[in-house]
Design an enzyme around this catalytic site. Structure first.
Site, PDB file in Angstrom:
ATOM      1  N   LYS A   1       0.834  -1.200   0.000  1.00  0.00           N
ATOM      2  CA  LYS A   1       0.000   0.000   0.000  1.00  0.00           C
ATOM      3  C   LYS A   1       0.878   1.264   0.000  1.00  0.00           C
ATOM      4  O   LYS A   1       2.100   1.179   0.217  1.00  0.00           O
ATOM      5  CB  LYS A   1      -0.927  -0.044   1.227  1.00  0.00           C
ATOM      6  CG  LYS A   1      -1.899  -1.241   1.204  1.00  0.00           C
ATOM      7  CD  LYS A   1      -2.774  -1.277   2.456  1.00  0.00           C
ATOM      8  CE  LYS A   1      -3.702  -2.476   2.449  1.00  0.00           C
ATOM      9  NZ  LYS A   1      -4.574  -2.532   3.653  1.00  0.00           N
TER      10      LYS A   1
ATOM     11  N   TYR B   1     -12.080  -3.171  -3.155  1.00  0.00           N
ATOM     12  CA  TYR B   1     -12.627  -3.243  -1.790  1.00  0.00           C
ATOM     13  C   TYR B   1     -14.162  -3.226  -1.781  1.00  0.00           C
ATOM     14  O   TYR B   1     -14.764  -2.770  -0.812  1.00  0.00           O
ATOM     15  CB  TYR B   1     -12.071  -2.107  -0.937  1.00  0.00           C
ATOM     16  CG  TYR B   1     -10.660  -2.365  -0.414  1.00  0.00           C
ATOM     17  CD1 TYR B   1     -10.372  -3.469   0.395  1.00  0.00           C
ATOM     18  CD2 TYR B   1      -9.617  -1.498  -0.712  1.00  0.00           C
ATOM     19  CE1 TYR B   1      -9.091  -3.702   0.884  1.00  0.00           C
ATOM     20  CE2 TYR B   1      -8.325  -1.723  -0.218  1.00  0.00           C
ATOM     21  CZ  TYR B   1      -8.080  -2.821   0.577  1.00  0.00           C
ATOM     22  OH  TYR B   1      -6.806  -3.053   1.068  1.00  0.00           O
TER      23      TYR B   1
ATOM     24  N   PHE C   1     -15.312   2.946   7.523  1.00  0.00           N
ATOM     25  CA  PHE C   1     -13.930   3.246   7.146  1.00  0.00           C
ATOM     26  C   PHE C   1     -13.722   3.321   5.632  1.00  0.00           C
ATOM     27  O   PHE C   1     -12.613   3.579   5.167  1.00  0.00           O
ATOM     28  CB  PHE C   1     -12.968   2.214   7.760  1.00  0.00           C
ATOM     29  CG  PHE C   1     -13.240   0.780   7.357  1.00  0.00           C
ATOM     30  CD1 PHE C   1     -12.761   0.265   6.159  1.00  0.00           C
ATOM     31  CD2 PHE C   1     -13.973  -0.063   8.190  1.00  0.00           C
ATOM     32  CE1 PHE C   1     -13.002  -1.052   5.788  1.00  0.00           C
ATOM     33  CE2 PHE C   1     -14.218  -1.389   7.830  1.00  0.00           C
ATOM     34  CZ  PHE C   1     -13.732  -1.880   6.623  1.00  0.00           C
TER      35      PHE C   1
ATOM     36  N   ARG D   1      -1.294 -14.623   4.021  1.00  0.00           N
ATOM     37  CA  ARG D   1      -2.082 -13.977   5.074  1.00  0.00           C
ATOM     38  C   ARG D   1      -1.386 -14.126   6.423  1.00  0.00           C
ATOM     39  O   ARG D   1      -1.386 -13.210   7.240  1.00  0.00           O
ATOM     40  CB  ARG D   1      -3.492 -14.575   5.135  1.00  0.00           C
ATOM     41  CG  ARG D   1      -4.356 -14.282   3.928  1.00  0.00           C
ATOM     42  CD  ARG D   1      -4.921 -12.884   3.919  1.00  0.00           C
ATOM     43  NE  ARG D   1      -5.926 -12.662   4.953  1.00  0.00           N
ATOM     44  CZ  ARG D   1      -6.680 -11.564   5.027  1.00  0.00           C
ATOM     45  NH1 ARG D   1      -6.536 -10.589   4.142  1.00  0.00           N
ATOM     46  NH2 ARG D   1      -7.550 -11.426   5.988  1.00  0.00           N
TER      47      ARG D   1
ATOM     48  N   THR E   1      -5.232  -7.762  10.682  1.00  0.00           N
ATOM     49  CA  THR E   1      -5.574  -6.463  10.089  1.00  0.00           C
ATOM     50  C   THR E   1      -5.095  -5.303  10.952  1.00  0.00           C
ATOM     51  O   THR E   1      -4.556  -4.320  10.441  1.00  0.00           O
ATOM     52  CB  THR E   1      -7.110  -6.376   9.900  1.00  0.00           C
ATOM     53  OG1 THR E   1      -7.539  -7.516   9.152  1.00  0.00           O
ATOM     54  CG2 THR E   1      -7.513  -5.099   9.188  1.00  0.00           C
TER      55      THR E   1
ATOM     56  N   ARG F   1       2.945  -6.830   9.257  1.00  0.00           N
ATOM     57  CA  ARG F   1       2.245  -5.764   9.991  1.00  0.00           C
ATOM     58  C   ARG F   1       2.710  -5.695  11.446  1.00  0.00           C
ATOM     59  O   ARG F   1       2.847  -4.607  12.018  1.00  0.00           O
ATOM     60  CB  ARG F   1       0.730  -5.982   9.917  1.00  0.00           C
ATOM     61  CG  ARG F   1       0.150  -5.693   8.541  1.00  0.00           C
ATOM     62  CD  ARG F   1      -1.303  -6.160   8.461  1.00  0.00           C
ATOM     63  NE  ARG F   1      -1.944  -5.817   7.189  1.00  0.00           N
ATOM     64  CZ  ARG F   1      -3.073  -6.355   6.769  1.00  0.00           C
ATOM     65  NH1 ARG F   1      -3.697  -7.258   7.520  1.00  0.00           N
ATOM     66  NH2 ARG F   1      -3.601  -5.996   5.618  1.00  0.00           N
TER      67      ARG F   1
ATOM     68  N   ASN G   1      -1.773  -0.143   7.309  1.00  0.00           N
ATOM     69  CA  ASN G   1      -1.230  -1.473   7.636  1.00  0.00           C
ATOM     70  C   ASN G   1      -0.382  -2.095   6.524  1.00  0.00           C
ATOM     71  O   ASN G   1      -0.217  -3.305   6.451  1.00  0.00           O
ATOM     72  CB  ASN G   1      -2.338  -2.397   8.134  1.00  0.00           C
ATOM     73  CG  ASN G   1      -3.426  -2.611   7.104  1.00  0.00           C
ATOM     74  OD1 ASN G   1      -3.293  -2.176   5.957  1.00  0.00           O
ATOM     75  ND2 ASN G   1      -4.491  -3.286   7.496  1.00  0.00           N
TER      76      ASN G   1
ATOM     77  N   HIS H   1      -1.604  -5.542   1.449  1.00  0.00           N
ATOM     78  CA  HIS H   1      -2.837  -6.304   1.243  1.00  0.00           C
ATOM     79  C   HIS H   1      -2.499  -7.711   0.749  1.00  0.00           C
ATOM     80  O   HIS H   1      -1.595  -7.873  -0.065  1.00  0.00           O
ATOM     81  CB  HIS H   1      -3.721  -5.632   0.188  1.00  0.00           C
ATOM     82  CG  HIS H   1      -4.758  -6.559  -0.361  1.00  0.00           C
ATOM     83  ND1 HIS H   1      -5.934  -6.833   0.300  1.00  0.00           N
ATOM     84  CD2 HIS H   1      -4.765  -7.340  -1.472  1.00  0.00           C
ATOM     85  CE1 HIS H   1      -6.626  -7.732  -0.398  1.00  0.00           C
ATOM     86  NE2 HIS H   1      -5.937  -8.042  -1.478  1.00  0.00           N
TER      87      HIS H   1
ATOM     88  N   GLU I   1      -9.137 -10.850  -7.731  1.00  0.00           N
ATOM     89  CA  GLU I   1      -8.244  -9.693  -7.601  1.00  0.00           C
ATOM     90  C   GLU I   1      -7.139  -9.718  -8.658  1.00  0.00           C
ATOM     91  O   GLU I   1      -6.787  -8.671  -9.210  1.00  0.00           O
ATOM     92  CB  GLU I   1      -7.664  -9.650  -6.180  1.00  0.00           C
ATOM     93  CG  GLU I   1      -8.750  -9.312  -5.153  1.00  0.00           C
ATOM     94  CD  GLU I   1      -8.285  -9.412  -3.703  1.00  0.00           C
ATOM     95  OE1 GLU I   1      -7.142  -9.869  -3.457  1.00  0.00           O
ATOM     96  OE2 GLU I   1      -9.065  -9.022  -2.810  1.00  0.00           O
TER      97      GLU I   1
HETATM   98  P1  RTP Z   1      -6.650  -6.014   3.278  1.00  0.00           P
HETATM   99  O1  RTP Z   1      -7.936  -6.420   2.593  1.00  0.00           O
HETATM  100  O2  RTP Z   1      -6.277  -4.592   3.018  1.00  0.00           O
HETATM  101  O3  RTP Z   1      -5.565  -6.990   2.985  1.00  0.00           O
HETATM  102  O4  RTP Z   1      -6.854  -6.105   4.865  1.00  0.00           O
HETATM  103  P2  RTP Z   1      -7.577  -7.253   5.696  1.00  0.00           P
HETATM  104  O5  RTP Z   1      -8.091  -8.311   4.787  1.00  0.00           O
HETATM  105  O6  RTP Z   1      -6.658  -7.649   6.783  1.00  0.00           O
HETATM  106  O7  RTP Z   1      -8.795  -6.453   6.342  1.00  0.00           O
HETATM  107  P3  RTP Z   1     -10.229  -6.118   5.717  1.00  0.00           P
HETATM  108  O8  RTP Z   1     -11.251  -6.493   6.710  1.00  0.00           O
HETATM  109  O9  RTP Z   1     -10.360  -6.680   4.327  1.00  0.00           O
HETATM  110  O10 RTP Z   1     -10.177  -4.525   5.633  1.00  0.00           O
HETATM  111  C1  RTP Z   1      -9.620  -3.855   4.531  1.00  0.00           C
HETATM  112  C2  RTP Z   1      -8.830  -2.671   5.012  1.00  0.00           C
HETATM  113  O11 RTP Z   1      -9.723  -1.697   5.538  1.00  0.00           O
HETATM  114  C3  RTP Z   1      -9.120  -1.038   6.641  1.00  0.00           C
HETATM  115  N1  RTP Z   1      -9.956  -1.224   7.825  1.00  0.00           N
HETATM  116  N2  RTP Z   1     -10.144  -0.280   8.714  1.00  0.00           N
HETATM  117  N3  RTP Z   1     -11.033   1.203  10.948  1.00  0.00           N
HETATM  118  C4  RTP Z   1     -11.384  -0.052  10.842  1.00  0.00           C
HETATM  119  O12 RTP Z   1     -12.029  -0.618  11.665  1.00  0.00           O
HETATM  120  C5  RTP Z   1     -10.927  -0.792   9.671  1.00  0.00           C
HETATM  121  N4  RTP Z   1     -11.233  -2.045   9.359  1.00  0.00           N
HETATM  122  C6  RTP Z   1     -10.608  -2.324   8.201  1.00  0.00           C
HETATM  123  C7  RTP Z   1      -7.765  -1.664   6.883  1.00  0.00           C
HETATM  124  O13 RTP Z   1      -6.777  -0.820   6.315  1.00  0.00           O
HETATM  125  C8  RTP Z   1      -7.862  -2.985   6.162  1.00  0.00           C
HETATM  126  O14 RTP Z   1      -6.593  -3.409   5.695  1.00  0.00           O
HETATM  127 MG    MG Z   2      -9.257  -7.941   3.097  1.00  0.00          MG
END
Ligand code: RTP
Ligand code: MG
Length: 148
Positions: free
Chosen positions: A9, A49, A57, A85, A91, A102, A112, A115, A126
């Site tokens: 990112k 996304y 968010f 992962r 996350t 992370r 973070n 991705h 994707e």
């Molecule tokens: P990513 O898709 O970016 O790899 O991250 P992830 O699977 O670990 O988490 P995901 O639930 O898919 O969330 C995507 C991105 O959104 C932001 N986020 N912010 N403020 C919050 O509660 C919150 N929750 C998610 C994070 O930057 C996350 O990587």
């Molecule tokens: Mg995700």
């Protein structure tokens, strides 16, 4: 062969962590089959996304992901989706284990660093969203030929 989509990112690029992230995947033993530095359009960010549309968010996430260059990659190997992962960590970087990307380099859920696709079907979606098929190189790693 299983493939996953990984993106460094904007914060990872700004913090000069591109080499560190690529090293971890190379040293683990996965194979790089696609790589590009790119600006992310709002349209691509929203599509990537999509599942988070409507969440509180989402707008901040769109601003962040489109704020600077991103390194988009496809990595290949047995079990690469789940393994990536694990290597990336939780996350929220504050709860991500030390030893994960992370866990070692970040402190904020909104910054973070990286991705990784969360399932094989997501990875396929994707990869086709971010890459043209002809930009992915299927190659056979052969260590021996470089030693003779
Ligand atoms: P990513 O898709 O970016 O790899 O991250 P992830 O699977 O670990 O988490 P995901 O639930 O898919 O969330 C995507 C991105 O959104 C932001 N986020 N912010 N403020 C919050 O509660 C919150 N929750 C998610 C994070 O930057 C996350 O990587
Ligand atoms: Mg995700």
């Amino acid at each position: 062969m299983e493939r996953t989509f990984i993106a460094i990112k904007p914060d990872g690029v700004q913090r000069r962590l591109v080499g560190e992230v690529i090293s971890r995947f190379e040293e683990k033993g996965f194979t790089l089959v696609g790589l590009k530095l790119m600006s992310v359009s709002r349209e691509l960010a929203e599509s990537h996304y999509e599942v988070h549309k409507g969440k509180p968010f989402f707008d901040g996430l769109m601003k962040f992901i489109t704020s600077g260059p991103v390194v988009a990659m496809v990595w290949e190997g047995d079990g690469v989706v789940a393994a990536a992962r694990k290597m990336i960590g939780a996350t929220n970087p504050l709860t991500a284990e030390p030893g994960t990307i992370r866990g070692d380099y970040a402190v904020s859920v909104g910054r973070n660093l990286i991705h990784g696709s969360d399932a094989i079907e997501t990875a396929n979606r994707e990869i086709s969203l971010w890459f043209k098929e002809e930009d992915l190189i299927a190659w056979e790693p052969s260590i021996m030929s470089w030693l003779v």
